[in-house]
Design a protein around this motif. Structure first.
Motif, PDB file in Angstrom:
ATOM      1  N   TYR A 104       0.799  -1.224   0.000  1.00  0.00           N
ATOM      2  CA  TYR A 104       0.000   0.000   0.000  1.00  0.00           C
ATOM      3  C   TYR A 104       0.833   1.276   0.000  1.00  0.00           C
ATOM      4  CZ  TYR A 104      -4.149  -2.809   1.064  1.00  0.00           C
ATOM      5  OH  TYR A 104      -5.192  -3.705   1.017  1.00  0.00           O
ATOM      6  N   LEU A 160      -0.292  -1.172  -5.105  1.00  0.00           N
ATOM      7  CA  LEU A 160      -1.635  -0.750  -4.709  1.00  0.00           C
ATOM      8  C   LEU A 160      -1.530   0.442  -3.749  1.00  0.00           C
ATOM      9  CD1 LEU A 160      -4.543  -1.784  -5.325  1.00  0.00           C
ATOM     10  CD2 LEU A 160      -4.438  -2.996  -3.136  1.00  0.00           C
ATOM     11  N   ILE A 179      -2.019   3.571  -1.539  1.00  0.00           N
ATOM     12  CA  ILE A 179      -3.122   4.346  -0.967  1.00  0.00           C
ATOM     13  C   ILE A 179      -3.011   5.788  -1.456  1.00  0.00           C
ATOM     14  CG2 ILE A 179      -4.065   5.287   1.186  1.00  0.00           C
ATOM     15  CD1 ILE A 179      -4.675   2.321   0.790  1.00  0.00           C
ATOM     16  N   GLU A 180      -4.139   6.349  -1.924  1.00  0.00           N
ATOM     17  CA  GLU A 180      -4.127   7.708  -2.464  1.00  0.00           C
ATOM     18  C   GLU A 180      -4.857   8.714  -1.590  1.00  0.00           C
ATOM     19  OE1 GLU A 180      -5.099   8.168  -6.570  1.00  0.00           O
ATOM     20  OE2 GLU A 180      -3.846   6.480  -7.209  1.00  0.00           O
ATOM     21  N   TYR A 213      -5.723  -0.506   6.244  1.00  0.00           N
ATOM     22  CA  TYR A 213      -6.152  -0.436   4.849  1.00  0.00           C
ATOM     23  C   TYR A 213      -6.924  -1.694   4.406  1.00  0.00           C
ATOM     24  CZ  TYR A 213      -2.369   2.927   5.271  1.00  0.00           C
ATOM     25  OH  TYR A 213      -1.558   3.960   5.690  1.00  0.00           O
ATOM     26  N   VAL A 248      -8.043   3.527  -2.369  1.00  0.00           N
ATOM     27  CA  VAL A 248      -7.453   3.646  -3.710  1.00  0.00           C
ATOM     28  C   VAL A 248      -8.594   3.906  -4.694  1.00  0.00           C
ATOM     29  CG1 VAL A 248      -5.563   2.067  -3.121  1.00  0.00           C
ATOM     30  CG2 VAL A 248      -7.633   1.177  -4.229  1.00  0.00           C
ATOM     31  N   ALA A 297     -10.245   7.828  -5.095  1.00  0.00           N
ATOM     32  CA  ALA A 297      -9.970   7.369  -3.727  1.00  0.00           C
ATOM     33  C   ALA A 297     -10.680   8.245  -2.702  1.00  0.00           C
ATOM     34  CB  ALA A 297      -8.465   7.362  -3.484  1.00  0.00           C
TER      35      ALA A 297
END
Length: 211
Positions: A18, A23, A25-26, A117, A147, A158
């Protein structure tokens, strides 16, 4: 549920996938959420709240969270801190196929505080299962993250996903709060404010009429 919550902090899948993997996280910014996850763990340890660390693994051929890959390893924010219990899983919910429910019951835990997450996947699945098991849930919106998605059903950023899931959880499944608000409630031994479906809907309807 007691007036003074018997909490456990559940740290879900804070893994390299993440942060530096495939992948990322945004929203919220992953470095912000990581910092808040660390603060939540530290506050829990100071308050004597047990910390449960959850780690997700997929088969070795998987493009994400493959067992043995760097992406599947716990991020240092979690790996460098002490924990009271460890849960390995392969499904979204931290309860599915694990000993988490039994471990919590044996310690009289009635409230789960969720960080980690992703908001809309493993966090939400765990919150739903906890609610169905009769537990109260707290969701720290700045110590979690989402995301973006695009598929045959449409597309969502996201930020949109995180916001909508947070609103839905606050309506029934969790008390949604910032890490600072949770730390204050923890220090006071108090529960976080909760809401319900009826009032959430009534406010929305009234706001629409007023507009």
């Amino acid at each position: 549920m007691s007036a003074q919550p018997r909490r456990a902090l559940v740290v879900i899948d804070v893994q390299n996938e993440y942060v530096s993997g495939d992948l990322p996280i945004e929203y919220p910014d992953v470095h912000t959420s990581l910092a808040n996850i660390g603060r939540a763990i530290d506050a829990a340890r100071t308050a004597g709240v047990p910390v449960v660390v959850v780690q997700n693994f997929a088969p070795a051929e998987s493009p994400l969270f493959a067992r043995g890959s760097a992406g599947a390893e716990l991020h240092d924010v979690v790996a460098s801190r002490e924990r009271d219990h460890y849960v390995e899983k392969s499904l979204p919910s931290a309860f599915a196929g694990t000993d988490l429910g039994a471990w919590l019951a044996a310690r009289g835990i009635d409230t789960l505080t969720i960080v980690g997450y992703m908001t809309h996947n493993c966090d939400a699945s765990t919150a739903f299962d906890a609610t169905h098991a009769g537990l109260a849930v707290e969701f720290l919106e700045d110590a979690t993250g989402a995301v973006p998605y695009e598929n045959s059903a449409g597309a969502a950023s996201a930020a949109e996903i995180h916001r909508v899931f947070s609103v839905v959880m606050q309506s029934r499944f969790a008390a949604v709060a910032s890490t600072d608000a949770w730390r204050a409630a923890l220090a006071e031994g108090a529960p976080l404010p909760r809401d319900n479906i009826y009032l959430s809907n009534q406010r929305a309807r009234k706001a629409r009429v007023a507009a």
